[in-house]
Design an enzyme around this catalytic site. Structure first.
Site, mmCIF file in Angstrom:
data_model
loop_
_atom_site.group_PDB
_atom_site.id
_atom_site.type_symbol
_atom_site.label_atom_id
_atom_site.label_comp_id
_atom_site.label_asym_id
_atom_site.label_seq_id
_atom_site.Cartn_x
_atom_site.Cartn_y
_atom_site.Cartn_z
ATOM 1 N N CYS A 231 0.867 -1.186 0.000
ATOM 2 C CA CYS A 231 0.000 0.000 0.000
ATOM 3 C C CYS A 231 0.901 1.232 0.000
ATOM 4 O O CYS A 231 2.033 1.170 -0.499
ATOM 5 C CB CYS A 231 -0.973 -0.019 1.171
ATOM 6 S SG CYS A 231 -0.203 0.199 2.799
ATOM 7 N N ARG A 237 -3.667 -0.544 5.346
ATOM 8 C CA ARG A 237 -4.180 -1.621 4.500
ATOM 9 C C ARG A 237 -3.262 -2.826 4.392
ATOM 10 O O ARG A 237 -3.689 -3.977 4.596
ATOM 11 C CB ARG A 237 -4.473 -1.065 3.097
ATOM 12 C CG ARG A 237 -5.688 -0.173 3.017
ATOM 13 C CD ARG A 237 -5.753 0.583 1.696
ATOM 14 N NE ARG A 237 -4.674 1.583 1.614
ATOM 15 C CZ ARG A 237 -4.462 2.370 0.563
ATOM 16 N NH1 ARG A 237 -5.236 2.235 -0.513
ATOM 17 N NH2 ARG A 237 -3.496 3.269 0.580
ATOM 18 N N ASP A 350 -7.714 4.011 0.871
ATOM 19 C CA ASP A 350 -7.019 4.153 2.153
ATOM 20 C C ASP A 350 -8.016 4.632 3.217
ATOM 21 O O ASP A 350 -8.672 5.660 3.044
ATOM 22 C CB ASP A 350 -5.890 5.172 1.982
ATOM 23 C CG ASP A 350 -4.915 5.170 3.146
ATOM 24 O OD1 ASP A 350 -5.241 4.581 4.203
ATOM 25 O OD2 ASP A 350 -3.823 5.750 3.006
#
Length: 379
Positions: A231, A237, A350
């Site tokens: 990420c 994440r 996100d």
């Protein structure tokens, strides 16, 4: 280059015509024959009979392509696909266990004559990492010729590491009546040692039968698989995805079944394309994992890792949270095995800066995507 191409063409034609051909591999020189010709198979057996153990398996099928061999053999077990993907072409002979009816169906599909390719229990498969010989095998297969081979040492041609001494009669290709129609001398072989023999068990495991060029510990290392989640900052994440994948793999390993061993030998990691080293995971990510029933101490103490070429080179598959992350991975490591985590290709946004509920929904979406990815057959 033109001379080597012509030599490869001549060798492929010799195999097609039923003659024996001596060819280099990276391990030792081999004496090759067309498995589609009963006469060629008989001549190969006669040439090697004096030094071949009684009751030994037929000469190994030498395929022209790892992908072709993998699909022809129907390799479905994850460990088998991992080993063949990582080790072929290369100095390994695989003994693939299959029921007799499956082996006979494969023999027939390849156009090999009865009594070749298998012993009723398994088939020996080799794909040499030697460009000249791979070119010969490709040309032969295009002409409908499946090739089998035994080491030239079995025919009395020294230790097989070179062809700089003529073989004893009657297999000297220059001698009238010799069963060998052509010998391509490409100098000393790279390793001058036999291939390592690995049996792929019908239940999904494997065993190292004999160590040759590659040691057993190296072979065993190849069955480990690393999955990397990527990420931006590696605080939300990707560490959450890492924890979810770790939990799913643990459950799969505990449940047993065909994929259990592969799950035990899979490790997961995470990193961020814009991460700074050592930033703690967000508390919301830990809470979201617990909402899924995952109380993972490794997630709670996770700190961020910057995405590096080293991490990418160690990963067998890379899952990116967004298409932009995937492009950044490709810019760092062209040719990397990267794809978006969501199989549909959609981005996973996100959740940073959003309420806990957004983190919870993100965790649920991550689990759904990871479950689907883990169910996919390995390449």
């Amino acid at each position: 280059m033109a001379e080597r191409a012509e030599a490869a063409r001549a060798a492929a034609e010799a195999l097609r015509d039923g003659r024996l051909v001596a060819l280099p591999t990276e391990t030792v020189y081999g004496l090759f024959a067309s498995a589609a010709s009963a006469d060629a198979v008989r001549r190969l057996a006669e040439a090697t009979a004096a030094r071949r153990p009684a009751g030994s398996a037929p000469p190994a099928w030498h395929a022209h392509s790892p992908d072709f061999a993998r699909e022809a053999l129907g390799l479905a077990h994850p460990l088998h696909r991992r080993l063949t993907r990582k080790l072929l072409p290369g100095p390994v002979t695989f003994l693939v266990e299959r029921p007799r009816e499956d082996l006979e169906a494969l023999r027939s599909r390849l156009g090999a004559v009865p009594g070749t390719l298998h012993n009723g229990r398994e088939i020996a498969v080799r794909i040499p990492d030697q460009p000249l010989t791979l070119s010969v095998l490709d040309g032969a297969w295009r002409a409908g010729v499946p090739a089998v081979a035994d080491g030239v040492a079995a025919a009395g041609w020294g230790d097989g590491s070179r062809l700089d001494k003529p073989p004893p009669a009657p297999i000297d290709p220059q001698r009238e009546g010799s069963p060998v129609g052509l010998a391509l001398d490409d100098g000393p072989t790279r390793y001058a040692r036999p291939s390592t023999v690995v049996r792929l068990l019908s239940a999904g495991g494997f065993e190292v039968v004999s160590a040759g060029v590659l040691e057993e510990r190296f072979i065993r290392k190849q069955v480990e698989r690393t999955v990397l989640f990527v990420c931006t900052g590696n605080t939300c994440r990707s560490p959450l995805a890492e924890a979810i994948a770790r939990d799913l793999l643990r459950r799969s390993a505990a449940a047993g079944g065909p994929g259990a061993e592969a799950a035990r030998l899979t490790r997961v990691r995470s990193a961020g394309v814009g991460a700074m080293e050592g930033v703690p995971v967000t508390p919301e990510s830990v809470t979201a994992a617990r909402k899924l029933g995952i109380d993972d101490p490794a997630l709670a103490r996770h700190t961020s890792h910057e995405l590096t070429r080293q991490l990418l080179s160690e990963a067998d598959v890379i899952y990116a949270m967004t298409a932009a992350h995937a492009r950044m991975v490709e810019s760092v490591a062209p040719g990397a095995r990267v794809q978006t985590l969501d199989p549909s290709g959609e981005d996973i946004p996100d959740p940073v800066g959003h309420p806990q509920e957004v983190y919870n929904r993100t965790a649920e979406r991550l689990r759904e995507a990871i479950e689907r990815r883990l169910e996919e057959p390995e390449p």
